[in-house]
Design an enzyme around this catalytic site. Structure first.
Site, PDB file in Angstrom:
ATOM      1  N   LYS A  52       0.863  -1.141  -0.021  1.00 13.65           N
ATOM      2  CA  LYS A  52      -0.044   0.034   0.041  1.00 13.65           C
ATOM      3  C   LYS A  52       0.882   1.284   0.121  1.00 13.65           C
ATOM      4  O   LYS A  52       0.696   2.378  -0.761  1.00 13.65           O
ATOM      5  CB  LYS A  52      -0.938   0.190   1.233  1.00 13.65           C
ATOM      6  CG  LYS A  52      -1.877  -0.997   1.225  1.00 13.65           C
ATOM      7  CD  LYS A  52      -2.709  -1.279   2.301  1.00 13.65           C
ATOM      8  CE  LYS A  52      -3.934  -2.616   1.934  1.00 13.65           C
ATOM      9  NZ  LYS A  52      -4.409  -2.910   3.089  1.00 13.65           N
ATOM     10  N   GLN A  96      -5.097  -1.746   9.184  1.00 22.49           N
ATOM     11  CA  GLN A  96      -4.771  -2.861   8.573  1.00 22.49           C
ATOM     12  C   GLN A  96      -5.421  -3.850   9.417  1.00 22.49           C
ATOM     13  O   GLN A  96      -4.897  -4.066  10.603  1.00 22.49           O
ATOM     14  CB  GLN A  96      -3.205  -3.220   8.632  1.00 22.49           C
ATOM     15  CG  GLN A  96      -2.829  -4.502   7.606  1.00 22.49           C
ATOM     16  CD  GLN A  96      -3.491  -4.569   6.269  1.00 22.49           C
ATOM     17  OE1 GLN A  96      -3.339  -3.663   5.509  1.00 22.49           O
ATOM     18  NE2 GLN A  96      -4.100  -5.831   5.932  1.00 22.49           N
ATOM     19  N   ASP A 119     -11.128   2.416   3.220  1.00 12.77           N
ATOM     20  CA  ASP A 119     -11.454   1.010   3.116  1.00 12.77           C
ATOM     21  C   ASP A 119     -13.094   0.635   2.864  1.00 12.77           C
ATOM     22  O   ASP A 119     -13.206  -0.406   2.296  1.00 12.77           O
ATOM     23  CB  ASP A 119     -10.922   0.231   4.364  1.00 12.77           C
ATOM     24  CG  ASP A 119      -9.693  -0.590   4.306  1.00 12.77           C
ATOM     25  OD1 ASP A 119      -9.325  -0.679   3.118  1.00 12.77           O
ATOM     26  OD2 ASP A 119      -9.062  -0.638   5.593  1.00 12.77           O
TER      27      ASP A 119
END
Ligand code: NAD
Length: 283
Positions: A52, A96, A119
């Site tokens: 990422k 995460q 997200d």
């Protein structure tokens, strides 16, 4: 002749488009930044986080890295999220997953401002998707829609079957396909006669988490098969939920693993981060 949907190439196309947008924002004096938080040192998470960060660098997004020790308490993590929520220089916040067991992941997801939830997991964003309002969409299913559209595959009016009903893949996938005017069926672990249902699919999206479970017996001739699964087989090679070699001849289009859905997830995360600027400006 079966066509392989090249997720690597399509994701590169998207990242290059985003790079142009980011440089335009920069020329207007706007810098985009994303905070990436990882708690503990799960090796798989470390690989994802690193990928990422690399994607951010490629596109020109500033990534702020928070690598917190395993013992970090829920309260400490919530405090950091609150600080980032209130920092106007931070556009996107990503925690995460999975987080260590002593931290409630749902509480963490709900704590992230819906305007920074790149997200697309916050209940407000899930609700927006449900009623067709603007908001962040979960990256993997959003990437699948891009794979289909950019491969010239018509979705409207098609029979689409999604196997899997998880909050991050199956459910948002079904909603997105519905938004594209498909007729959608969702299957799961309690579905009776799975093969009978999947054999109706013009577009079959497989997100089960079971290596090579979907063989040609589950697939209609000429179907489009999208494989979300990622696993390592006994020889340490990557494979999906679909038995690729067995299904290949039967379908019109198929995504490989690796190089299919996987690269799209990060591309769409970057897309959400760029979109966050406009969303935050409109507030
Ligand atoms: P999950 O475990 O949360 O959900 C799996 C779903 O499959 C469940 O809804 C369950 O009902 C269903 N299922 C399980 N066994 C079944 C069976 N025998 N028949 C029918 N349905 C069954 O998994 P998830 O988070 O949705 O992920 C699915 C797969 O996709 C995993 O392999 C995961 O690693 C992968 N994944 C890949 C990406 C990517 O970027 N490529 C992103 C997310 C997940």
């Amino acid at each position: 002749m079966t066509q392989i949907i090249d997720g690597k190439q399509i994701s590169k196309q998207i990242k290059d488009e985003l790079k142009d947008k980011v440089s335009k924002y920069k020329s207007e004096g706007t810098e985009i930044s994303m905070a990436v938080i990882m708690v503990g040192n799960d090796p798989a998470s470390a690989v994802y986080v690193n990928n990422k960060k690399k994607a951010c660098e490629y596109i020109g997004i500033r990534s702020l890295s928070y690598e917190l020790p395993e013992e970090t308490t829920e309260a400490e993590l919530l405090e950091l999220i609150d600080k980032l929520n209130n920092d106007p220089s931070v556009n996107g916040i990503l925690v995460q997953l999975p987080v260590p067991k002593h931290i409630d992941d749902n509480k963490i997801i709900r704590a992230i401002s819906p305007l920074k939830d790149v997200d697309g997991f916050h209940t407000q964003n899930v609700g927006s998707l449900c009623i067709g309002e603007k908001g962040f969409v979960s990256c993997t299913p959003a990437g699948i829609i891009q794979l289909l559209k950019r491969s010239g595959i018509e979705i409207a009016g098609k029979e689409c079957v999604v196997i899997g009903r998880s909050n991050i893949v199956g459910k948002p996938m079904a909603l997105l396909l519905l938004q594209e005017n498909a007729t959608v069926t969702v299957c799961h672990s309690k579905t009776k006669d799975l093969k009978e249902v999947t054999k109706r699919a013009d577009i079959l999206v497989v997100a089960i988490g079971k290596p090579k479970m979907i063989t040609s017996e589950y697939v209609k001739d000429g179907a489009v098969v999208i494989d979300v699964g990622i696993h390592r087989n006994e020889n340490n090679q990557l494979c999906g939920d679909v038995d690729y070699d067995d299904v290949y001849e039967k379908c019109s289009y198929i995504t490989p693993v690796p190089g299919g859905v996987g690269p799209m997830t990060i591309a769409m995360l970057m897309n959400n981060c760029v979109e966050s600027v406009a969303l935050q400006m409109s507030e």
